[in-house]
Design a protein around this motif. Structure first.
Motif, mmCIF file in Angstrom:
data_model
loop_
_atom_site.group_PDB
_atom_site.id
_atom_site.type_symbol
_atom_site.label_atom_id
_atom_site.label_comp_id
_atom_site.label_asym_id
_atom_site.label_seq_id
_atom_site.Cartn_x
_atom_site.Cartn_y
_atom_site.Cartn_z
ATOM 1 N N TYR A 75 23.333 -24.039 97.495
ATOM 2 C CA TYR A 75 23.158 -22.989 98.798
ATOM 3 C C TYR A 75 24.481 -23.025 99.548
ATOM 4 C CZ TYR A 75 18.153 -23.911 97.893
ATOM 5 O OH TYR A 75 17.023 -24.126 97.524
ATOM 6 N N ASN A 76 24.910 -21.841 100.033
ATOM 7 C CA ASN A 76 26.126 -21.761 100.817
ATOM 8 C C ASN A 76 25.905 -21.632 102.381
ATOM 9 O OD1 ASN A 76 25.123 -19.363 101.072
ATOM 10 N ND2 ASN A 76 26.529 -18.519 99.766
ATOM 11 N N ASP A 77 24.632 -21.897 102.888
ATOM 12 C CA ASP A 77 24.220 -21.734 104.107
ATOM 13 C C ASP A 77 23.555 -22.998 104.972
ATOM 14 O OD1 ASP A 77 21.720 -21.534 102.571
ATOM 15 O OD2 ASP A 77 21.311 -19.743 103.827
ATOM 16 N N ILE A 78 23.429 -24.035 104.226
ATOM 17 C CA ILE A 78 22.829 -25.209 104.612
ATOM 18 C C ILE A 78 23.751 -25.882 105.874
ATOM 19 C CG2 ILE A 78 21.724 -27.508 104.184
ATOM 20 C CD1 ILE A 78 20.640 -25.185 102.905
ATOM 21 N N ASN A 79 22.892 -25.885 106.982
ATOM 22 C CA ASN A 79 23.471 -26.708 108.086
ATOM 23 C C ASN A 79 23.126 -28.042 108.407
ATOM 24 O OD1 ASN A 79 24.584 -26.166 111.098
ATOM 25 N ND2 ASN A 79 22.657 -27.156 111.405
ATOM 26 N N LYS A 90 14.778 -24.763 103.231
ATOM 27 C CA LYS A 90 14.894 -24.947 101.950
ATOM 28 C C LYS A 90 14.249 -26.178 101.429
ATOM 29 C CE LYS A 90 17.264 -21.316 101.439
ATOM 30 N NZ LYS A 90 16.627 -19.708 100.930
ATOM 31 N N LYS A 99 19.388 -22.354 112.275
ATOM 32 C CA LYS A 99 20.278 -22.617 111.179
ATOM 33 C C LYS A 99 19.205 -23.338 109.873
ATOM 34 C CE LYS A 99 24.525 -23.000 113.630
ATOM 35 N NZ LYS A 99 24.131 -22.902 114.998
ATOM 36 N N THR A 100 19.779 -23.022 108.620
ATOM 37 C CA THR A 100 18.801 -23.535 107.407
ATOM 38 C C THR A 100 18.906 -24.992 107.293
ATOM 39 O OG1 THR A 100 19.326 -21.484 106.314
ATOM 40 C CG2 THR A 100 18.494 -23.111 105.162
ATOM 41 N N GLU A 155 14.692 -21.811 109.351
ATOM 42 C CA GLU A 155 14.880 -21.538 107.662
ATOM 43 C C GLU A 155 14.805 -22.708 107.160
ATOM 44 O OE1 GLU A 155 14.853 -18.983 104.667
ATOM 45 O OE2 GLU A 155 14.682 -18.183 106.804
ATOM 46 N N PRO A 175 27.123 -29.426 104.438
ATOM 47 C CA PRO A 175 26.329 -29.395 105.739
ATOM 48 C C PRO A 175 27.135 -29.620 106.730
ATOM 49 C CG PRO A 175 25.520 -31.230 104.515
ATOM 50 C CD PRO A 175 26.550 -30.661 103.552
ATOM 51 N N LYS A 176 26.614 -29.154 108.082
ATOM 52 C CA LYS A 176 27.143 -29.530 109.076
ATOM 53 C C LYS A 176 26.590 -31.087 109.475
ATOM 54 C CE LYS A 176 27.430 -28.986 114.152
ATOM 55 N NZ LYS A 176 26.442 -29.190 115.378
#
Length: 120
Positions: free
Chosen positions: A54-58, A33, A3-4, A31, A81-82
């Motif tokens: 960003y829409n994919d930050i874990n 950023k 996960k990012t 991944e 984020p998670k």
């Protein structure tokens, strides 16, 4: 599937922990950023100097002092984020409370140790 991770407070200086973390994350095929004050690149990861939605930050790996974090509270919450990892020196009980109220996990740990012990 990895996960990012967003490294918040990225530095181009190779002796900075944020820089080392980016290299180690990439070394384990995560991944990544990065956001920092100076643009550049670390291990093929560009450092953004503008806040990107960003829409994919874990995970956010924090490398900003508590005083510097205040201006990023809304940004961090907005990324949903998670979890947020507070590395040594970035501990911030005020932000912990805000994150927990937004159902974001708070982890007071060291990204480098988590990676080295396969707990990331």
């Amino acid at each position: 599937m990895n996960k990012t991770t967003l490294v918040l407070g990225a530095s181009l200086k190779p002796d900075r922990y944020s820089n080392i973390a980016i290299n180690r994350l990439r070394g384990k095929d995560h991944e990544v950023k990065a956001f920092g004050l100076k643009s550049g690149e670390i291990n093929n990861v560009p450092i953004d100097t503008e806040l990107i939605s960003y829409n994919d930050i874990n995970t956010i790996s924090m490398y900003l002092s508590p005083q510097r974090q205040k201006s990023y509270y809304d940004y961090i919450i907005g990324l949903s984020p998670k979890r947020v990892i507070f590395n040594p020196g970035t501990e911030n009980p005020e932000l912990y409370k805000i994150l927990e109220e937004n159902n974001i996990e708070v982890e007071v740990a060291c990204t480098l140790v988590l990676l080295a012990t396969n707990q990331y």
